[in-house]
Design a protein around this motif. Structure first.
Motif, PDB file in Angstrom:
ATOM      1  N   LEU A  93      17.959  -8.671   2.843  1.00 52.32           N
ATOM      2  CA  LEU A  93      16.784  -9.203   3.523  1.00 52.32           C
ATOM      3  C   LEU A  93      15.591  -8.384   3.071  1.00 52.32           C
ATOM      4  N   ASP A  94      14.672  -9.025   2.342  1.00 52.47           N
ATOM      5  CA  ASP A  94      13.538  -8.322   1.747  1.00 52.47           C
ATOM      6  C   ASP A  94      12.229  -8.924   2.233  1.00 52.47           C
ATOM      7  N   LEU A  95      11.236  -8.054   2.357  1.00 50.91           N
ATOM      8  CA  LEU A  95       9.885  -8.456   2.732  1.00 50.91           C
ATOM      9  C   LEU A  95       8.946  -8.114   1.586  1.00 50.91           C
ATOM     10  N   GLU A  96       8.090  -9.056   1.250  1.00 51.40           N
ATOM     11  CA  GLU A  96       7.132  -8.860   0.150  1.00 51.40           C
ATOM     12  C   GLU A  96       5.714  -9.041   0.687  1.00 51.40           C
ATOM     13  N   LEU A  97       4.862  -8.059   0.427  1.00 47.04           N
ATOM     14  CA  LEU A  97       3.476  -8.092   0.869  1.00 47.04           C
ATOM     15  C   LEU A  97       2.562  -7.858  -0.336  1.00 47.04           C
ATOM     16  N   ALA A  98       1.453  -8.555  -0.380  1.00 50.39           N
ATOM     17  CA  ALA A  98       0.483  -8.342  -1.452  1.00 50.39           C
ATOM     18  C   ALA A  98      -0.911  -8.593  -0.902  1.00 50.39           C
ATOM     19  N   GLY A  99      -1.869  -7.860  -1.427  1.00 51.66           N
ATOM     20  CA  GLY A  99      -3.255  -8.039  -0.999  1.00 51.66           C
ATOM     21  C   GLY A  99      -4.207  -7.682  -2.123  1.00 51.66           C
ATOM     22  N   ARG A 100      -5.381  -8.276  -2.074  1.00 53.58           N
ATOM     23  CA  ARG A 100      -6.404  -8.038  -3.096  1.00 53.58           C
ATOM     24  C   ARG A 100      -7.777  -8.123  -2.437  1.00 53.58           C
ATOM     25  N   VAL A 101      -8.654  -7.227  -2.850  1.00 57.04           N
ATOM     26  CA  VAL A 101     -10.048  -7.244  -2.423  1.00 57.04           C
ATOM     27  C   VAL A 101     -10.908  -7.471  -3.663  1.00 57.04           C
ATOM     28  N   SER A 102     -11.792  -8.471  -3.586  1.00 53.58           N
ATOM     29  CA  SER A 102     -12.624  -8.854  -4.726  1.00 53.58           C
ATOM     30  C   SER A 102     -14.083  -8.801  -4.318  1.00 53.58           C
ATOM     31  N   ASP A 103     -14.870  -8.071  -5.079  1.00 58.26           N
ATOM     32  CA  ASP A 103     -16.300  -7.921  -4.795  1.00 58.26           C
ATOM     33  C   ASP A 103     -17.087  -8.621  -5.904  1.00 58.26           C
ATOM     34  N   TYR A 104     -17.612  -9.807  -5.593  1.00 62.17           N
ATOM     35  CA  TYR A 104     -18.367 -10.611  -6.556  1.00 62.17           C
ATOM     36  C   TYR A 104     -19.850 -10.326  -6.422  1.00 62.17           C
ATOM     37  N   THR A 105     -20.538 -10.241  -7.544  1.00 63.12           N
ATOM     38  CA  THR A 105     -21.985 -10.029  -7.509  1.00 63.12           C
ATOM     39  C   THR A 105     -22.712 -11.255  -6.969  1.00 63.12           C
ATOM     40  N   THR A 106     -22.050 -12.399  -6.965  1.00 65.25           N
ATOM     41  CA  THR A 106     -22.684 -13.625  -6.477  1.00 65.25           C
ATOM     42  C   THR A 106     -22.440 -13.861  -4.988  1.00 65.25           C
ATOM     43  N   GLN A 107     -21.674 -12.964  -4.339  1.00 63.57           N
ATOM     44  CA  GLN A 107     -21.344 -13.151  -2.934  1.00 63.57           C
ATOM     45  C   GLN A 107     -21.845 -11.960  -2.112  1.00 63.57           C
ATOM     46  N   PRO A 108     -22.291 -12.201  -0.881  1.00 68.62           N
ATOM     47  CA  PRO A 108     -22.835 -11.091  -0.087  1.00 68.62           C
ATOM     48  C   PRO A 108     -21.783 -10.099   0.395  1.00 68.62           C
ATOM     49  N   ASP A 109     -20.537 -10.565   0.555  1.00 66.39           N
ATOM     50  CA  ASP A 109     -19.480  -9.704   1.084  1.00 66.39           C
ATOM     51  C   ASP A 109     -18.238  -9.805   0.217  1.00 66.39           C
ATOM     52  N   PRO A 110     -17.403  -8.748   0.193  1.00 72.48           N
ATOM     53  CA  PRO A 110     -16.131  -8.812  -0.523  1.00 72.48           C
ATOM     54  C   PRO A 110     -15.227  -9.901   0.065  1.00 72.48           C
ATOM     55  N   VAL A 111     -14.317 -10.399  -0.773  1.00 75.05           N
ATOM     56  CA  VAL A 111     -13.400 -11.459  -0.375  1.00 75.05           C
ATOM     57  C   VAL A 111     -11.984 -10.896  -0.403  1.00 75.05           C
ATOM     58  N   GLU A 112     -11.215 -11.175   0.655  1.00 72.12           N
ATOM     59  CA  GLU A 112      -9.842 -10.673   0.723  1.00 72.12           C
ATOM     60  C   GLU A 112      -8.855 -11.830   0.552  1.00 72.12           C
ATOM     61  N   THR A 113      -7.797 -11.552  -0.174  1.00 75.83           N
ATOM     62  CA  THR A 113      -6.682 -12.491  -0.278  1.00 75.83           C
ATOM     63  C   THR A 113      -5.394 -11.720  -0.033  1.00 75.83           C
ATOM     64  N   TYR A 114      -4.350 -12.415   0.402  1.00 79.50           N
ATOM     65  CA  TYR A 114      -3.108 -11.718   0.697  1.00 79.50           C
ATOM     66  C   TYR A 114      -1.918 -12.666   0.585  1.00 79.50           C
ATOM     67  N   LYS A 115      -0.744 -12.071   0.533  1.00 81.68           N
ATOM     68  CA  LYS A 115       0.505 -12.827   0.493  1.00 81.68           C
ATOM     69  C   LYS A 115       1.527 -12.140   1.388  1.00 81.68           C
ATOM     70  N   VAL A 116       2.244 -12.915   2.173  1.00 79.46           N
ATOM     71  CA  VAL A 116       3.371 -12.445   2.966  1.00 79.46           C
ATOM     72  C   VAL A 116       4.557 -13.319   2.597  1.00 79.46           C
ATOM     73  N   ALA A 117       5.621 -12.700   2.122  1.00 81.34           N
ATOM     74  CA  ALA A 117       6.778 -13.472   1.670  1.00 81.34           C
ATOM     75  C   ALA A 117       8.062 -12.725   2.016  1.00 81.34           C
ATOM     76  N   GLY A 118       9.134 -13.456   2.031  1.00 76.12           N
ATOM     77  CA  GLY A 118      10.422 -12.837   2.327  1.00 76.12           C
ATOM     78  C   GLY A 118      11.569 -13.608   1.717  1.00 76.12           C
ATOM     79  N   THR A 119      12.650 -12.890   1.421  1.00 74.97           N
ATOM     80  CA  THR A 119      13.878 -13.511   0.937  1.00 74.97           C
ATOM     81  C   THR A 119      15.047 -13.006   1.775  1.00 74.97           C
ATOM     82  N   TRP A 120      15.994 -13.895   2.064  1.00 78.09           N
ATOM     83  CA  TRP A 120      17.179 -13.554   2.866  1.00 78.09           C
ATOM     84  C   TRP A 120      18.397 -14.176   2.207  1.00 78.09           C
TER      85      TRP A 120
END
Length: 979
Positions: free
Chosen positions: A611-638
């Protein structure tokens, strides 16, 4: 070209590179996950599969992965990889070799039908430089001879790879360890010898320095010959429409006809014709002797089909070089360089003057008979009227006058539709050159049982486009206004010659040359891309009871710059047959950091093999956007037990707005969309009332002469936000121990995109459907009705659309994959070789776009047509059976597309349903010896018919050539020499 980086940006970019290079001093044995004994028995190779940066076997990935191998590419005989990718059930066709009207010279892949700009294209796990202002990648710039395999992950991947992976990722894995030489040559053509394609590739590879280093050089060439609809013949040789009762196809075409026709422009005016009631909707048809009669839309349309390409010609050259060198054990430098030149040509019917407003000399016009002048005189107005700014070649306020008192106005204004055959067909030549240079350093880190990868990449795609066969609206207007004697232009500047557009073949060669305009444009897309990744596990530091934690961390910097530079006529829209394309330029930078962990929670317990848990995240700071953008992944296998894996994942993905979406100025387009208030649409009572409510004159509703295409104005928006996509997948992978070499996977998917960037209202058709539908009912204060700009005679001038974060897109379905390998002997048959079977199936039960909060959702699952475009069959299947015996092999592929229905229930067409299609491809292999091999085969063996449509066809080839085979049965042969 790139703008110079600011000092701060240079320092940040340098920091990223320094961070990437720093781990090189810690070179240790390579990291690999240890497979259990049972896995060793079936030889499961652990690799880094697309969708994660942590090594794992294909069937234990938390995300479903479809793989197309080198052998499958060869057996299919493809020269352009998009043609094979488009047969995968996860894909909806993008631009292919059989798309003529609508092609921009590129080839694209479109996962889940969410758009090619929402499908991230990688090469060896790293971004391929885009080509277009929308950020789409041209697959022509990826060398097919070096492709080892293609991995396709459908669903969000932004946490791992960044922006654009909303629909999924297509990763081209190249042969980076090739040794020897391979020469291949191929040929394919239809069974009538039409549409030939020639290809040739030479690949060299060698190891050196006691196999510490490897270099690969590959040269490729292919040439694709043109085939027109007229050459193909049959029903493809003409345009088709629907009869009055919509029960049969009848010869049809464009209302922009070779003899030309004219409608009154001034409200309330008309053309006076003998024996014909004086109606504003009457359209005058010009005769070759300068006379005029009533235009009949049923019989007088122009057949634009014959000169259109069924297969667009292409010529492509590619040079690719790969190199790697082990500096010391555990430390390797690598490099890649590739250059591709691709030229694609499209061809359309002679340029149309469609619903264009012109003022023309009447009283002194030598090209018109006296009767024609009298008939046209009633279009004039002694009361002042204005031509809108959307027709800048004629805009202004005018009063028609009769200077000599003979009862005829000197000049009047009309709305013209004419096909300018005198200047020849419209030909677009798209020339793209792309190169990419990549330098990298990767090595092992013993302390974490893993390693690092640092890379720097620069790519550039440059394009030029020449458009031949178009004309200048300004010069046509100049040539229609004559001097008092009618012998020359009123304004003779620039060598003006009087232009006779009254009849077919009446224009002089001098006039044709005067109004011709050669249009050119160039574009340039540059991408600077650098980053590093460190991956490994915690075994040397700590482990959980179920094992060490796997991880990957890294950072990336990316800068993208695009510029489009058109010639003046193209920029301003001073054209009759091509859309206006104003200049575009812009850039953005993004700094990103990401992390991914694989946590083993439980292992070797009852009903919990793992039983495994997989987590991923990324923070992206674009010069065309006022604030950083966050993305993430939550996954698992059993794994409840060794044979069965259950998996689930949730992804938040983004697509940042492209340069074009941010900075493009307004330009016009001509999508397939019929005016709901026109005669062509045959409005019912409710629609008729809505049209009147919106301001259309009651006398014009149902009698307006409208084309199948409607002009739109659209443009960018610098205030756009990133799109946000949420992806859910869950499923299983079953590899039964009681049936060796068999596996089955099943996965549910749901992708919902909010704040999707789209033109206001989604499309011209949808804007009209909402305005004249029950919800708005023609309310003139509604933004939908306000977006529809009409001329004084009631016909549509244009529909105003702009890019906004207003749409919602959702797709939902289920994927199934089955593979099985065995020998005939194991099946109780004679020992005549081995069999393998592979099948991919997708059931898409939802594919819906909601243009904005007020609009009715556009449901495209099981649909095709003017709103949904390419068909989205609910059921798609690709199955392949391969038999191998000694040096011989046979391969049979079955592609099934379910039936689809027209997407506009309120409008009836002759072809409301396209039946299910089954394409059978058969190929054979002959390995003559270790050095020589042949592959040959036939595609569309049974000649599955191409569906011909009427008013609900796409603009290209009377149907949907990207989805359905328009060429028919095609044979191919390929020879390879290796040593």
């Amino acid at each position: 070209m790139f703008n110079p980086l600011s000092t701060r940006k240079r320092l940040l970019a340098t920091t990223v590179l320094c961070g990437a290079i720093a781990p090189m001093a810690i070179a240790m044995p390579a990291f690999a996950q240890t497979a259990p004994a049972a896995a060793e028995a079936v030889q499961v190779e652990e690799i880094v599969v697309t969708g994660s940066r942590i090594a794992r076997p294909d069937l234990v990935s938390s995300s479903p992965v479809a793989t197309v191998g080198d052998k499958e590419l060869k057996q299919s005989g493809v020269v352009n990889t998009e043609n094979l990718l488009n047969t995968l059930p996860q894909a909806v066709p993008g631009i292919t070799s059989t798309v003529n009207n609508g092609s921009n010279g590129t080839a694209t892949v479109n996962l889940r039908g969410l758009g090619s700009n929402r499908t991230l294209v990688l090469v060896d796990g790293k971004r391929q430089t885009p080509t277009t202002q929308a950020g789409s990648v041209d697959l022509n710039l990826i060398p097919p001879a070096l492709i080892k395999r293609i991995e396709v992950v459908s669903g969000g991947g932004s946490a791992v790879y960044g922006s654009d992976a909303v629909a999924g990722v297509v990763n081209f894995i190249l042969k980076n360890d090739f040794e020897g030489m391979e020469v291949s040559a191929g040929y394919q053509a239809t069974d009538d010898g039409e549409a030939p394609i020639y290809s040739g590739d030479v690949t060299f590879g060698a190891n050196f320095a006691d196999r510490k280093g490897n270099v690969v050089l590959s040269l490729g060439y292919n040439k694709r010959e043109a085939l027109t609809q007229g050459e193909r013949g049959g029903m493809l040789s003409r345009a088709w429409g629907d009869n009055a009762t919509r029960t049969g196809l009848v010869p049809s075409g464009s209302g922009s006809i070779e003899p030309g026709r004219v409608d009154p422009f001034v409200a309330g005016r008309f053309i006076t014709l003998p024996g014909v009631a004086n109606l504003a909707a009457n359209s005058g048809f010009f005769l070759n002797d300068g006379g005029i009669r009533l235009y009949n839309s049923a019989n007088d349309t122009y057949n634009f089909a014959p000169v259109n390409y069924v297969q667009t010609p292409q010529e492509r050259f590619s040079v690719t070089s790969l190199a790697s060198y082990e500096i010391k054990p555990g430390l390797t430098a690598y490099a890649k360089g590739n250059f591709v030149s691709s030229r694609v040509v499209t061809q359309l019917a002679p340029t149309p003057v469609g619903n264009r407003i012109f003022r023309f000399s009447l009283d002194n016009n030598p090209f018109l008979t006296a009767a024609a002048k009298t008939a046209l005189n009633s279009m004039g107005s002694s009361t002042a009227y204005s031509i809108p700014a959307s027709s800048p070649w004629a805009t202004g306020t005018y009063t028609d006058v009769d200077t000599d008192g003979d009862g005829l106005f000197e000049t009047v204004t009309g709305v013209f539709n004419k096909r300018l055959s005198d200047v020849g067909p419209r030909v677009s030549s798209f020339n793209f050159t792309g190169f990419q240079v990549q330098l990298g350093l990767k090595g092992d880190i013993e302390a974490i049982n893993g390693g690092f990868d640092s890379y720097f990449q620069y790519g550039n795609t440059a394009g030029s486009n020449s458009l031949l066969g178009d004309t200048s609206l300004v010069r046509i207007q100049q040539g229609l206004l004559l001097n008092a004697a009618g012998t020359a232009c009123a304004d003779p500047s620039g060598g003006c010659v009087p232009v006779n557009i009254f009849g077919q073949g009446t224009m002089s060669a001098a006039a044709a040359n005067f109004i011709k305009t050669r249009i050119n444009s160039s574009q340039d897309y540059e991408q600077l891309y650098a980053g590093f990744t460190i991956s490994g596990d915690t075994e040397n530091m700590f482990s959980l009871p179920a094992g060490p934690i796997g991880f990957a961390v890294g950072g990336e910097y990316r800068a993208e710059d695009f510029s489009f530079n058109p010639s003046q006529d193209l920029a301003t829209g001073n054209l009759t047959g091509f859309n206006a394309s104003p200049p575009v330029s812009g850039r953005f930078d993004v700094y990103e950091a990401y992390a991914e962990v694989l946590v083993p929670l439980l292992k070797d317990l009852p009903f919990v093999k793992s039983l495994d848990l997989e987590l991923a995240g990324r923070v992206s700071d674009y010069t065309t956007q006022p604030d950083p953008v966050e993305t993430y992944k939550v996954a698992g296998t059993w794994k409840p037990f060794e044979d069965l894996l259950l998996r689930a994942s949730y992804n938040k993905a983004i697509r940042a707005p492209s340069v074009g979406e941010l900075y493009a100025p307004q330009s016009n387009g001509f999508p397939t969309a019929t005016d709901n208030c026109s005669a062509r649409a045959t409005p019912n009572a409710a629609t008729r009332q809505a049209c009147i409510n919106s301001g259309v004159a009651a006398s014009a509703v149902g009698v307006i002469n409208a084309n199948q295409q409607t002009q739109t104005l659209s443009g960018g928006n610098p205030n756009l936000r990133p799109e946000e996509g949420k992806t859910i997948t869950y499923g299983f992978a079953y590899t039964p121990s009681w049936l060796p070499n068999f596996s089955i996977t099943g996965d549910y998917f749901s992708i919902e995109i909010t704040d999707a960037i789209a033109s206001f209202g989604g499309s011209a058709s949808n804007v009209m459907n909402v305005c004249y539908g029950a919800l708005v009912n023609g309310n003139p204060s509604s933004p939908y009705c306000q977006a529809i700009r009409r001329l004084a005679n009631g016909s549509i001038d244009f529909i105003s659309l702009t890019a906004q974060n207003v749409a919602t897109v959702k797709t939902e379905g289920f994927d199934v994959g089955v593979t099985y390998r065995t020998t005939l002997e194991d099946l109780g048959l004679p020992d005549w070789g081995s069999l393998s079977f592979r099948s991919l199936y997708t059931n898409t039960w939802e594919s819906t776009t909601t243009p904005d909060e007020i609009s009715t959702p556009i449901k495209c699952a099981d649909k095709f047509g003017t709103r949904c475009g390419n068909p989205t069959p609910r059921h798609k299947l690709r199955s392949a059976v391969n038999w191998k015996f000694n040096q011989f092999g046979m391969n049979l592929v079955w592609n099934h597309l379910d039936d689809v229905n027209d997407d506009a229930p309120a409008t009836k067409y002759t072809v409301e349903r396209i039946g299910a299609k089954n394409y059978w491809d058969l190929s054979g292999d002959w390995e003559v010896n270790d050095n020589v091999a042949f592959t040959g085969g036939v595609k569309n063996l049974t000649q599955e018919a191409y569906p011909i449509l009427g008013g609900n066809a796409s603009p290209s080839n009377s149907g949907y050539p990207a989805a359905y085979d328009v060429l028919g049965r095609t044979f191919f042969i390929n020879a390879r020499l290796r040593y």
